[in-house]
Write an enzyme that holds these catalytic residues in place. Structure first.
Site, PDB file in Angstrom:
ATOM      1  N   LYS A   1     -53.300 -64.211 -16.125  1.00  0.00           N
ATOM      2  CA  LYS A   1     -51.880 -64.025 -15.798  1.00  0.00           C
ATOM      3  C   LYS A   1     -50.963 -64.846 -16.702  1.00  0.00           C
ATOM      4  CE  LYS A   1     -51.645 -67.498 -12.129  1.00  0.00           C
ATOM      5  NZ  LYS A   1     -50.792 -68.424 -12.879  1.00  0.00           N
ATOM      6  N   THR A   2     -51.389 -66.078 -17.059  1.00  0.00           N
ATOM      7  CA  THR A   2     -50.556 -66.894 -17.955  1.00  0.00           C
ATOM      8  C   THR A   2     -50.420 -66.232 -19.311  1.00  0.00           C
ATOM      9  OG1 THR A   2     -51.307 -68.891 -16.815  1.00  0.00           O
ATOM     10  CG2 THR A   2     -50.255 -69.192 -18.950  1.00  0.00           C
TER      11      THR A   2
ATOM     12  N   ASP B   1     -43.826 -66.749 -12.067  1.00  0.00           N
ATOM     13  CA  ASP B   1     -45.263 -66.984 -11.949  1.00  0.00           C
ATOM     14  C   ASP B   1     -45.602 -67.338 -10.500  1.00  0.00           C
ATOM     15  OD1 ASP B   1     -47.897 -67.400 -12.618  1.00  0.00           O
ATOM     16  OD2 ASP B   1     -47.581 -69.372 -13.519  1.00  0.00           O
ATOM     17  N   GLU B   2     -46.845 -67.060 -10.078  1.00  0.00           N
ATOM     18  CA  GLU B   2     -47.321 -67.397  -8.726  1.00  0.00           C
ATOM     19  C   GLU B   2     -46.331 -66.917  -7.658  1.00  0.00           C
ATOM     20  OE1 GLU B   2     -50.236 -68.395  -8.361  1.00  0.00           O
ATOM     21  OE2 GLU B   2     -50.852 -69.776  -9.935  1.00  0.00           O
TER      22      GLU B   2
ATOM     23  N   GLN C   1     -54.291 -64.800  -2.885  1.00  0.00           N
ATOM     24  CA  GLN C   1     -54.355 -66.252  -3.119  1.00  0.00           C
ATOM     25  C   GLN C   1     -53.156 -66.974  -2.515  1.00  0.00           C
ATOM     26  OE1 GLN C   1     -56.204 -67.753  -6.901  1.00  0.00           O
ATOM     27  NE2 GLN C   1     -55.695 -65.706  -7.643  1.00  0.00           N
TER      28      GLN C   1
ATOM     29  N   ARG D   1     -63.445 -69.948  -7.667  1.00  0.00           N
ATOM     30  CA  ARG D   1     -63.375 -71.122  -8.552  1.00  0.00           C
ATOM     31  C   ARG D   1     -64.639 -71.224  -9.411  1.00  0.00           C
ATOM     32  NH1 ARG D   1     -58.881 -70.897  -9.158  1.00  0.00           N
ATOM     33  NH2 ARG D   1     -59.112 -69.036  -7.883  1.00  0.00           N
TER      34      ARG D   1
END
Length: 715
Positions: A34-35, A218-219, A249, A598
């Site tokens: 995503k970044t 973002d997020e 998330q 993770r």
């Protein structure tokens, strides 16, 4: 001209980056890049002259993410990104208010209060207003103020329904006046004042809407209600919002995050096409398939399915331990094995749902000389609430310990000010005695639960209570008689601290069992020495290779080659509190999804048949999340002992059985326990030789107890 960085994007990422004149919701799964998509989008917009660098505004949730984005953009475009508005909500609002301080009725040099500064300001205000801080806790006032601001409400907007809340809200009003008078703003004020300024000032609003034609976020799943309202004002009706997030998330509801903003975004900006980034660049397929299988059981989600081109990888290892100590030993043995094979400690993480769970794990790491860090938090014996409780014991065992005296003499608050302490210290210095001895010399029978003399009486009362009792019972007495437990009950997030306090009872039991050769007269002193050594040993230095321990919440955004998720039992994960909260179970499942994703290569899931928690042995069922993982993805390490106890409980999901005729308590029986008080039997499990009983206590909540040791009295 095609930019080189676009060559690294997959088909869906490229589609998102090159979107034309439409607002978009990019549903970006864990590890889906995503970044990269956000930074490439900004670079693409600038390169194609759709916006200028000064017309960029991108909102992140951490300064680290903002700096990473700016660094990537600089590399991709070969330019200095200084003029771009890329930062956190707080950072961007601070920048906005610095420019328009006059419109915001702020001094040009206004200062920002962090959380501790804000609390100090509230305490100072309470002193000025002569507020009884035992009745109106400064932390409770702080939570009220911050919660109100998060919801976009000034004190005049808050509706109160009882005298207590009304008084706190009156203090909120005085706090607003104090901040205005002193020219300071807290974190909540940065966003609220920025929102109010844009909402009330049409000229400013139009200026920024014309400047920032493209708003990137973002997020997005972590945005609060006020943050979303601010973004809507900034975007207006004609601009384009590019929101990247993952509803699976969203795990910060307790901080005000509103996962419903994703549905609102679709409606408010008429987003018809959601772009899903489902290709994962982090984990093996077995791990991703397990995560997909778990999260699909949530009903209120937009839906996506993670996959990877990097192969299936090893099966997920599930280990059922007989006890929490057995679980910790297994994890320790596996870590040693991996480290011998060349795996750095820093690429191994142990995740847990609650901070209190770290104690038994830390004990095993210290005992085996394995360096570790508690990421995003403190080691168990370094936590403030734990040190506060131990300070009572330190003073009781050594009246010369002035550090312990000063730590607890006014904690919880007993109306003892700095002036009083200075006078006591002067008296101790003149007579060359300890502070405790000076307090005894100046003792006067207290008329209220305040002052030095009341503290002296409190310590003596605790000493009387612990005469002849076990170390674990001593710890329990301190936690309750000191007022620490009641103090943390008043805090919004105090339950975690209370869990740590109660886990000290387990620490005492573990010490007594492992060091049973210690002289009982010296047991308390030896226990205190043990806690000091446990907190001071193996402190991982900067850049030192160290094992990573953390809560699942702290793990978000991180990744490791090997991940252990521990304590996967009903009541722990999912947490028992989630079963009574609206949408609580769905948030717990999202937490599990975050934890699983993770892991890059190897994933271990562990749980214990019995667990020593808060001084009591609990007999637990395995987490429902384990049942949601398909059998073909897992490898059971100890399948020979794998058997789930039958739970005699009238509830959906469990087999209903008739009570055994030899069982002394029927479901619904009223019972009494020496420690937990009165309660009602709600279930039991096990054989006649190993019966466990579940009781809903009126004050202590639900507990699993071994009938052989519980000493219950039938009422």
């Amino acid at each position: 001209m095609q930019l080189n960085y676009l060559n690294d994007l997959n088909e869906k990422q490229l589609e998102a980056v090159k979107l034309q004149n439409e607002s978009a919701l990019i549903l970006a799964g864990a590890g889906s890049g995503k970044t990269k998509v956000l930074t490439s989008r900004i670079s693409w917009l600038i390169h194609n002259q759709i916006i200028s660098p000064n017309g960029v505004i991108a909102v992140t949730f951490t300064n680290k993410a903002a700096n990473e984005m700016l660094s990537r953009i600089s590399t991709q475009l070969g330019m200095n990104p200084r003029g771009m508005w890329v930062g956190t909500f707080h950072g961007l609002c601070n920048r906005f208010l610095r420019i328009h301080y006059k419109d915001a009725n702020l001094p040009q040099t206004f200062q920002i209060l962090d959380s501790s500064d804000q609390l100090s300001a509230i305490k100072r205000l309470c002193k000025t207003l002569q507020i009884d801080t035992d009745k109106f806790s400064p932390k409770e006032i702080q939570y009220h103020i911050n919660g109100s601001k998060e919801n976009g409400m000034r004190s005049k907007d808050v509706k109160t329904y009882d005298p207590h809340t009304q008084r706190i809200n009156e203090i909120y009003l005085e706090y607003e006046k104090q901040c205005q008078r002193e020219g300071v703003v807290d974190f909540g004020e940065l966003l609220l004042k920025s929102y109010e300024l844009l909402f009330n000032n049409e000229v400013l609003r139009t200026h920024y809407q014309n400047r920032f034609r493209h708003v990137l976020v973002d997020e997005f799943q972590d945005t609060s209600e006020l943050q979303y309202r601010w973004l809507k004002l900034l975007t207006g009706n004609n601009n384009i919002i590019f929101a990247v997030g993952d509803d699976d998330q969203s795990i910060y509801a307790f901080r005000g995050a509103n996962v419903g903003n994703m549905q609102s975004l679709q409606k408010d900006f008429q987003i018809k096409n959601i772009i899903k980034l489902e290709q994962n660049y982090r984990s093996k397929n077995n791990i991703l398939n397990a995560a997909n299988s778990i999260i699909k059981n949530n009903e209120n989600r937009l839906g996506k399915n993670l996959w990877t081109a990097s192969g299936d990888g090893d099966p997920i290892r599930i280990f059922r331990a007989l006890s929490d100590a057995n679980e910790a030993q297994y994890i320790l043995d596996e870590i040693k094995m991996w480290h011998r094979k060349g795996m750095p400690y820093q690429q191994i993480a142990i995740l847990y749902r609650s901070n209190a769970q770290s104690r038994i794990l830390e004990h095993h790491m210290v005992s085996n000389n394995i360096p570790y860090r508690v990421y995003g938090g403190l080691r168990f014996f370094e936590r403030a609430e734990v040190k506060n409780a131990l300070a009572y014991l330190r003073l009781i065992s050594n009246k010369q310990d002035d550090n312990a005296f000063l730590r607890i003499v006014n904690f919880p608050t007993r109306g003892i000010g700095n002036k009083t302490l200075e006078q006591l210290q002067d008296s101790a210095k003149i007579t060359n005695t300890s502070l405790w001895e000076a307090a005894i010399s100046n003792y006067k029978a207290p008329v209220a639960e305040k002052g030095i003399s009341f503290f002296v009486d409190l310590i003596k009362r605790i000493e009387d209570e612990i005469q002849g009792v076990s170390l674990a019972e001593t710890m329990d007495v301190v936690i309750n008689f000191s007022g620490l437990k009641n103090h943390y009950l008043l805090e919004k997030d105090g339950q975690d601290r209370i869990s740590n306090l109660e886990e000290l009872v387990s620490a005492a039991i573990t010490f007594s069992e492992n060091f049973d050769d210690v002289d009982k007269n010296l047991e308390l002193i030896e226990f205190l020495n043990y806690t000091t050594l446990e907190s001071g040993e193996l402190q991982a230095k900067a850049n030192q290779d160290a094992l990573q321990l953390m809560t699942i919440h702290s793990a978000k955004g991180l990744e490791f080659d090997i991940v252990f998720i521990t304590g996967l039992e009903e009541g722990l994960c999912p947490h028992e509190q989630s079963l009574i909260e609206p949408d609580g179970l769905e948030e717990e499942r999202r937490l599990m999804y975050v934890a699983v994703t993770r892991a890059r290569d190897y994933l271990y899931l562990t749980y214990a048949q019995s667990r020593l928690m808060y001084g009591q042995t609990h007999y637990n069922l395995s987490s429902r999340f384990l049942d949601e993982i398909p059998e073909n993805l897992i490898k059971k390490i100890n399948i020979a002992i794998e058997s789930k106890p039958q739970l005699h409980q009238k509830s959906i999901g469990f087999t209903k059985n008739e009570p055994n005729s030899n069982f002394p308590f029927t479901i619904g029986s009223q019972v009494a326990h020496k420690k937990f008080g009165q309660g009602t039997v709600i279930s039991y499990e096990g054989s006649i030789n190993d019966l466990r009983i579940q009781v809903q206590f009126e004050i202590a909540g639900t507990k699993w107890l071994a009938l052989e040791f519980a000493k219950l009295e039938k009422l």
